[in-house]
Design a protein around this motif. Structure first.
Motif, PDB file in Angstrom:
ATOM      1  N   TYR A  15     -84.654 -55.534-133.054  1.00  0.00           N
ATOM      2  CA  TYR A  15     -83.723 -55.310-131.944  1.00  0.00           C
ATOM      3  C   TYR A  15     -82.984 -53.989-132.105  1.00  0.00           C
ATOM      4  CZ  TYR A  15     -84.218 -60.210-130.547  1.00  0.00           C
ATOM      5  OH  TYR A  15     -84.712 -61.414-130.127  1.00  0.00           O
ATOM      6  N   GLY A  16     -82.730 -53.337-130.966  1.00  0.00           N
ATOM      7  CA  GLY A  16     -81.875 -52.155-130.953  1.00  0.00           C
ATOM      8  C   GLY A  16     -80.455 -52.578-130.612  1.00  0.00           C
ATOM      9  N   LEU A  17     -79.669 -51.616-130.141  1.00  0.00           N
ATOM     10  CA  LEU A  17     -78.292 -51.906-129.745  1.00  0.00           C
ATOM     11  C   LEU A  17     -78.243 -52.008-128.217  1.00  0.00           C
ATOM     12  CD1 LEU A  17     -76.703 -49.169-132.041  1.00  0.00           C
ATOM     13  CD2 LEU A  17     -77.030 -51.598-132.568  1.00  0.00           C
ATOM     14  N   PHE A  18     -77.283 -52.764-127.713  1.00  0.00           N
ATOM     15  CA  PHE A  18     -77.153 -52.906-126.263  1.00  0.00           C
ATOM     16  C   PHE A  18     -75.983 -52.048-125.789  1.00  0.00           C
ATOM     17  CE2 PHE A  18     -75.714 -55.316-122.433  1.00  0.00           C
ATOM     18  CZ  PHE A  18     -76.868 -55.140-121.663  1.00  0.00           C
ATOM     19  N   ILE A  19     -76.341 -50.889-125.242  1.00  0.00           N
ATOM     20  CA  ILE A  19     -75.317 -49.914-124.843  1.00  0.00           C
ATOM     21  C   ILE A  19     -75.584 -49.473-123.414  1.00  0.00           C
ATOM     22  CG2 ILE A  19     -74.387 -47.589-125.293  1.00  0.00           C
ATOM     23  CD1 ILE A  19     -75.024 -48.038-128.261  1.00  0.00           C
ATOM     24  N   ASN A  20     -74.529 -49.507-122.603  1.00  0.00           N
ATOM     25  CA  ASN A  20     -74.620 -49.062-121.217  1.00  0.00           C
ATOM     26  C   ASN A  20     -75.711 -49.813-120.440  1.00  0.00           C
ATOM     27  OD1 ASN A  20     -73.450 -47.459-119.249  1.00  0.00           O
ATOM     28  ND2 ASN A  20     -75.062 -45.903-119.416  1.00  0.00           N
ATOM     29  N   GLY A  21     -75.830 -51.096-120.699  1.00  0.00           N
ATOM     30  CA  GLY A  21     -76.743 -51.919-119.912  1.00  0.00           C
ATOM     31  C   GLY A  21     -78.188 -51.857-120.338  1.00  0.00           C
ATOM     32  N   GLU A  22     -78.496 -51.073-121.351  1.00  0.00           N
ATOM     33  CA  GLU A  22     -79.893 -51.040-121.800  1.00  0.00           C
ATOM     34  C   GLU A  22     -79.993 -51.039-123.325  1.00  0.00           C
ATOM     35  OE1 GLU A  22     -80.470 -46.317-120.745  1.00  0.00           O
ATOM     36  OE2 GLU A  22     -80.828 -47.866-119.203  1.00  0.00           O
ATOM     37  N   TRP A  23     -81.228 -51.282-123.789  1.00  0.00           N
ATOM     38  CA  TRP A  23     -81.459 -51.297-125.226  1.00  0.00           C
ATOM     39  C   TRP A  23     -81.559 -49.873-125.721  1.00  0.00           C
ATOM     40  CZ3 TRP A  23     -80.381 -55.598-127.551  1.00  0.00           C
ATOM     41  CH2 TRP A  23     -80.457 -56.788-126.836  1.00  0.00           C
ATOM     42  N   ALA A  24     -80.797 -49.538-126.725  1.00  0.00           N
ATOM     43  CA  ALA A  24     -80.768 -48.168-127.237  1.00  0.00           C
ATOM     44  C   ALA A  24     -81.259 -48.165-128.678  1.00  0.00           C
ATOM     45  CB  ALA A  24     -79.339 -47.633-127.169  1.00  0.00           C
TER      46      ALA A  24
END
Lengths: 296, 475
Positions: free
Chosen positions: B20-29
């Motif tokens: 998993y990535g990070l959830f930033i600004n509504g999307e996966w980053a």
């Protein structure tokens, strides 16, 4: 015999008041024997005030802790009546406070009278809150199950109060009354610059049926006393209204040690004549929620 | 004891990504930080997925996204904000079974508990606060109370999704945007929640999820552009946070540790009290800040009560968290297991008597049997320190005044329990216990309408109810 000495011999010499600390309902000198010179706003000598030591601060906390069960356990009606009595006693000493406020702040007698009147009215206002704050801060909670569920405000405990340096009477009354009306007890660090009205206020408190120890007043160096109280493990909360920015940071850091509730200094200059709102009461209240099953 | 055939809940319902990535600004980053760690199933030590440990730059990106979103979210009519939060509540209900399984896999708690307690409370919390979003002017905080801004929220591993709900629901209802960091051992349901935000079409940046450990949390708390810190966790970390925000204008709420007394009087309905004691300390493996970890029992019924309690403990089933018959699941991590063992050993070495039922322990995973200590003195570490495990310390008392004295003899003040059939005594006790929640003739009940939070070193601020709004409003 010189003329001056002759004139002095004819005049009645005023009996000056010794300004001492107010701890546990008594007026002791600082155990350290220290005092400091208090001058009027014009720089004239007014009195030697006691300069409280760390031991005095600890004694004051002990007195406040001892008074807490009785005062928090008193009925709200009783606490309200006692605060109203404080207002009555203050009104009776109106002229004395007007003179002290003129000395301390250099304001006109008219302005000083307005400030003293406002202090009396503020006490009356807070007195009325004693048996009403529960109605606006508590709640019956409609939980999704067969339980009676009630939340009520309770006093936090012993509160250290750094009184504002300006507004030696109105400011002082405005920080003490909201703390004690809900059942807290307090240790107040008086205005360092103008401490005399605080000790005169202590005389009012001592003759108002307020149990000893509910309010304790220390005069001296705020920069010394406030950190002692902020780091004291038997103090539950601290009001930093009168602390300057540097002292406030020091005290807030020390207060973290036992997770004291901290009321930070206001962001803007306070107008003590304005409607105070309920924030100074709610800052020193806990919410207790009681659950009980409902059944036959 | 009855024999039960295993009745495992299927784990096929969850779809865990390998990483998993990070959830930033509504999307996966993709994280800027390179550190990644595996989150494991504590019941089997099997790795479930790999998650990023966000660094300072990642946290900064998330805070910036939240700041940008605040301009949109805070001015949106409350009625519209409400509808987004209602949507989230509904999606949680729709996906409740999946989320419950995922929670049990990542946390180790029994499925019966995640299914019947955690998930229903999560959905209820969003429903409750959704309704406040357009009624804030009636909440008693003035005619037009304003949100604070960006909230930095750090939550623990004992109730991962429920603590997320307690933090995010009121924050959003009041018009704040959030950056939330889940605990490093239980990030998966928070990451699933990120997906739920997408499904709800929540405006980007209103909710941001950054995974990581203590350092990520510290970076979030000290970020200069957050206006609010909300933390649930240990008193030690709470102290550090309180220190680190000194001199700032950040508003702080802390929900910290506890060492609750569960007080049983001689007139109590003892069978009910036994159930309450079990629920008080063995619910969620004792990983509960408000757990009834100190049993104070009136001397005259101590023996009878302890016999009944031991009988009841012998019927508890410890094992596979996904088995619907399981009462006690896995300890959340190896580190927590070591802490529980260390304190239990201190209990023995300080002279208390230890008892556990015969209880088979699975070969793999982290487990600790339900344990009772008798002959405990107030000075013992097991009577003073939060164990955060299925370990009960038993003390006795003679009079109500002694019970109050012993119950309050702790720097904590989160919760307390009172068992008595006498109403006046119950209310007398409740008024003297210095604790934020008093359960009488019940224990460990929670509801979104009911304020929760501690006295003294258990922290400050309340979560739940009208009181919970104050933490997220500029008042």
């Amino acid at each position: 015999m010189s003329e001056r000495v002759a004139a002095q011999a004819m005049e009645r010499l005023a009996v000056r008041k010794t300004y001492k600390l107010f701890i546990g309902g008594a007026f002791p000198r600082s155990e350290s024997g220290r005092s400091y010179v208090v001058t009027s706003s014009k720089g004239e000598f007014l009195a030697n005030a006691s300069k409280a030591s760390r031991k005095d601060a600890r004694d004051a906390v002990s007195a406040a802790r001892k008074a807490f069960p009785g005062w928090s356990g008193a009925t709200a009606y009783n606490r309200g009546q006692i605060l109203y009595r404080v207002a009555e006693m203050l009104e009776g000493r109106r002229a004395q406070f007007v003179a002290e406020v003129v000395d301390a702040d250099g304001v006109s007698a008219k302005k000083a009278a307005e400030l003293v009147d406002a202090a009396v009215d503020r006490l009356v206002w807070y007195a009325g809150w004693s048996d009403k704050i529960g109605a606006i801060q508590g709640s019956a909670n409609p939980v999704a199950g067969p339980y009676f569920n009630l939340s009520s405000p309770e006093p936090t405990g012993v509160v250290a109060v750094v009184a504002p340096p300006m507004g030696p009477l109105l400011g002082l009354v405005s920080v003490i009354a909201p703390v004690i009306v809900t059942g807290n007890t307090c240790v107040v660090v008086a205005s360092e610059r103008a401490p005399l009205p605080s000790i005169t206020l202590a005389e009012v408190l001592a003759t108002s049926d307020l149990p000893g120890g509910v309010v304790n007043i220390l005069t001296g160096s705020a920069a010394e006393i406030a950190p002692w109280l902020a780091g004291h493990m038997d103090v539950n909360a601290i009001d930093l209204t009168g602390a300057d920015a540097e002292l406030a940071v020091t005290c807030e850091e020390l207060a973290a040690e036992n997770l004291k509730r901290v009321l930070r200094p206001p962001a803007a200059k306070v107008d003590w004549l304005a409607d105070p709102g309920t924030g100074r009461m709610t800052a020193f209240l806990e919410t207790k929620t009681v659950w009980h099953p409902i059944g036959t | 004891m009855f024999e039960y055939a295993p009745a495992p809940e299927s784990r096929d319902i969850v779809d865990i990504k390998p990483s998993y990535g990070l959830f930033i600004n509504g999307e996966w980053a993709e994280p800027l930080a390179e550190e990644r760690h595996k989150t494991v199933n504590p019941a089997s030590e099997e790795a479930l997925a790999e998650v990023a440990w966000a660094g300072e730059a990642d946290v900064d990106r998330a805070v910036q996204a939240a700041r940008k979103a605040f301009a949109v979210w805070s001015v949106m009519p409350g009625s519209e904000r409400a509808k987004y939060i209602f949507r989230i509540a509904r999606i949680i209900q729709e996906r409740a079974r999946e989320l419950a399984v995922l929670e049990s896999l990542d946390n180790g708690k029994p499925i019966r508990e995640s299914r019947d307690v955690d998930l229903p409370l999560v959905a209820a919390h969003f429903f409750y606060y959704a309704g406040w979003a357009d009624k804030l002017s009636y909440a008693g905080f003035g005619p037009d109370p304003k949100p604070l801004g960006v909230a930095g929220q750090v939550i623990p591993w004992n109730f991962p999704l429920l603590m997320l709900a307690w933090k995010i629901a009121p924050a959003l209802a009041c018009g704040n945007t959030v950056v939330l960091k889940p605990a490093e051992t239980t990030p998966l349901t928070a990451l699933a929640f990120a997906e739920i935000c997408q499904q709800a079409d929540l405006p980007p940046g209103v909710v941001n999820i950054v995974t990581g450990a203590g350092e990520t949390g510290a970076a979030l708390v000290r970020h200069p552009d957050i206006d609010k810190v909300a933390f649930t966790g240990s008193t030690e970390v709470g102290r550090q946070i309180a220190r680190s925000v000194a001199g700032s204008r950040k508003k702080v709420t802390l929900e910290l540790g506890g060492k609750a007394a569960n007080i049983v009087f001689d007139d109590a309905a003892l069978d009910q009290a036994v159930e309450g004691i079990v629920n008080g300390i063995f619910f969620n493996q004792g990983h509960v800040c408000c757990a009834g970890s100190r049993l104070l029992v009136q001397e005259s019924v101590a023996e009878e009560l302890l016999d009944a309690l031991k009988r009841r403990l012998s019927t508890l089933r410890l094992g596979d968290p996904l088995d619907k018959n399981t009462d006690i699941g896995a300890i959340n991590s190896a580190a927590q297991l070591a802490k529980i063992r260390e304190l239990s050993e201190a209990g023995v070495s300080e002279g208390a008597e230890r008892w556990s039922p015969a209880c088979p322990i699975p070969d793999k995973g982290y487990w600790f049997p339900p344990t009772i200590f008798t002959g405990v003195a107030q000075s013992h570490r097991i009577a003073r320190e939060e164990i955060f495990g299925p370990v009960l310390s038993v003390l006795t008392f003679r009079t109500p005044a002694e019970a109050v004295e012993k119950a309050n003899n702790t720097p904590y003040g989160l919760s307390a329990g009172v068992w008595t059939e006498k109403g006046s005594r119950m209310l007398w006790m409740a008024s003297r216990l210095r604790a934020g929640v008093v359960w009488s003739n019940t224990f460990n009940r929670f509801d979104p309408t009911s304020p929760f939070g501690g006295y003294k070193e258990s922290g400050y601020g309340r979560e739940g109810g009208r009181h919970g709004l104050e933490a997220y409003l500029a008042v």
